[in-house]
Write a protein that holds these residues in place. Sequence first.
Motif, PDB file in Angstrom:
ATOM      1  N   TRP A  75      84.161  52.924  33.832  1.00 56.49           N
ATOM      2  CA  TRP A  75      83.040  53.705  33.316  1.00 56.49           C
ATOM      3  C   TRP A  75      81.746  52.894  33.314  1.00 56.49           C
ATOM      4  N   TYR A  76      81.828  51.621  32.945  1.00 53.25           N
ATOM      5  CA  TYR A  76      80.627  50.777  32.948  1.00 53.25           C
ATOM      6  C   TYR A  76      80.076  50.646  34.375  1.00 53.25           C
ATOM      7  N   SER A  77      80.982  50.508  35.334  1.00 53.54           N
ATOM      8  CA  SER A  77      80.543  50.423  36.734  1.00 53.54           C
ATOM      9  C   SER A  77      79.873  51.717  37.172  1.00 53.54           C
ATOM     10  N   ALA A  78      80.430  52.854  36.739  1.00 51.61           N
ATOM     11  CA  ALA A  78      79.827  54.142  37.070  1.00 51.61           C
ATOM     12  C   ALA A  78      78.444  54.270  36.433  1.00 51.61           C
ATOM     13  N   ALA A  79      78.312  53.804  35.196  1.00 53.50           N
ATOM     14  CA  ALA A  79      77.023  53.867  34.508  1.00 53.50           C
ATOM     15  C   ALA A  79      75.984  52.995  35.205  1.00 53.50           C
ATOM     16  N   ALA A  80      76.405  51.829  35.664  1.00 55.93           N
ATOM     17  CA  ALA A  80      75.479  50.891  36.303  1.00 55.93           C
ATOM     18  C   ALA A  80      75.138  51.278  37.732  1.00 55.93           C
ATOM     19  N   SER A  81      75.969  52.127  38.350  1.00 55.83           N
ATOM     20  CA  SER A  81      75.778  52.437  39.770  1.00 55.83           C
ATOM     21  C   SER A  81      74.435  53.103  40.038  1.00 55.83           C
ATOM     22  N   MET A  82      73.894  53.790  39.048  1.00 55.90           N
ATOM     23  CA  MET A  82      72.602  54.450  39.226  1.00 55.90           C
ATOM     24  C   MET A  82      71.511  53.450  39.607  1.00 55.90           C
ATOM     25  N   PHE A  83      71.619  52.241  39.093  1.00 54.65           N
ATOM     26  CA  PHE A  83      70.569  51.246  39.300  1.00 54.65           C
ATOM     27  C   PHE A  83      70.871  50.282  40.452  1.00 54.65           C
ATOM     28  N   HIS A  84      72.045  50.406  41.065  1.00 51.78           N
ATOM     29  CA  HIS A  84      72.446  49.403  42.054  1.00 51.78           C
ATOM     30  C   HIS A  84      72.891  50.026  43.371  1.00 51.78           C
ATOM     31  N   GLY A 101      73.010  59.352  39.135  1.00 50.45           N
ATOM     32  CA  GLY A 101      73.619  58.479  38.137  1.00 50.45           C
ATOM     33  C   GLY A 101      74.432  59.244  37.117  1.00 50.45           C
ATOM     34  N   ILE A 102      73.891  60.358  36.630  1.00 49.38           N
ATOM     35  CA  ILE A 102      74.612  61.156  35.641  1.00 49.38           C
ATOM     36  C   ILE A 102      75.870  61.759  36.256  1.00 49.38           C
ATOM     37  N   ASN A 103      75.764  62.273  37.468  1.00 51.18           N
ATOM     38  CA  ASN A 103      76.915  62.873  38.132  1.00 51.18           C
ATOM     39  C   ASN A 103      78.020  61.848  38.381  1.00 51.18           C
ATOM     40  N   THR A 104      77.639  60.640  38.767  1.00 51.54           N
ATOM     41  CA  THR A 104      78.635  59.579  38.986  1.00 51.54           C
ATOM     42  C   THR A 104      79.397  59.276  37.707  1.00 51.54           C
TER      43      THR A 104
END
Length: 203
Positions: A75-84, A101-104
Amino acid sequence: MPAKEPLHPQTRRHLVNSDRLRCSAIKEFALYGLTGAKVSNIVANAELTQPSFYRVWPSKEAAYHDIIENTAETWYSAAASMFHQDVAWTAENLLERIEYGINTLFTALTENMDLTTLVIRHQLNNPAERDTYLAIYDQGFDDLQQDGIIGQDIPSEVLAQAYLALTERFFVARLLNGQGSPLAVSREVAPLMVGILNSATSG
């Protein structure tokens, strides 16, 4: 490219059994929590034996924390994926990036609702773990501010709090009750967050 060697039958059987035990453990922990869950129920529902369980985890507590920690990292990786992502942020694609980011994150959260119920309950009782999301968002929005993509009138920490509050509220109101898809709900939330981000830009 050389073909992959087939797994040894014993290794393959161990992987299959581990997956069955994990699925059964998730359901048991989601229903009864760590205290009420029983190894006997986990192995019975997986149609395996107790020695099989102890070949995967040394204890019920170890199983619980292994499931929680691995899921939280996902989940943390999914949350961070928006910025990376490879796509650069611009003022023009702000809505698209926020929606992505929200959809991920929502897709990761809805993959297994028993697991989600279990981990959310755990994180609600452990505020420090939820603070990890705030740290991810705070750093991400701060980077966007430093790059001039969004304004600095609202501190990045406040933006992080707003983003977390919006995503949590809509997840509980929509997806936790099966009302809508991750993408549809993301399209509800993203414009609200973009409005907040735009308000962080001076006149």
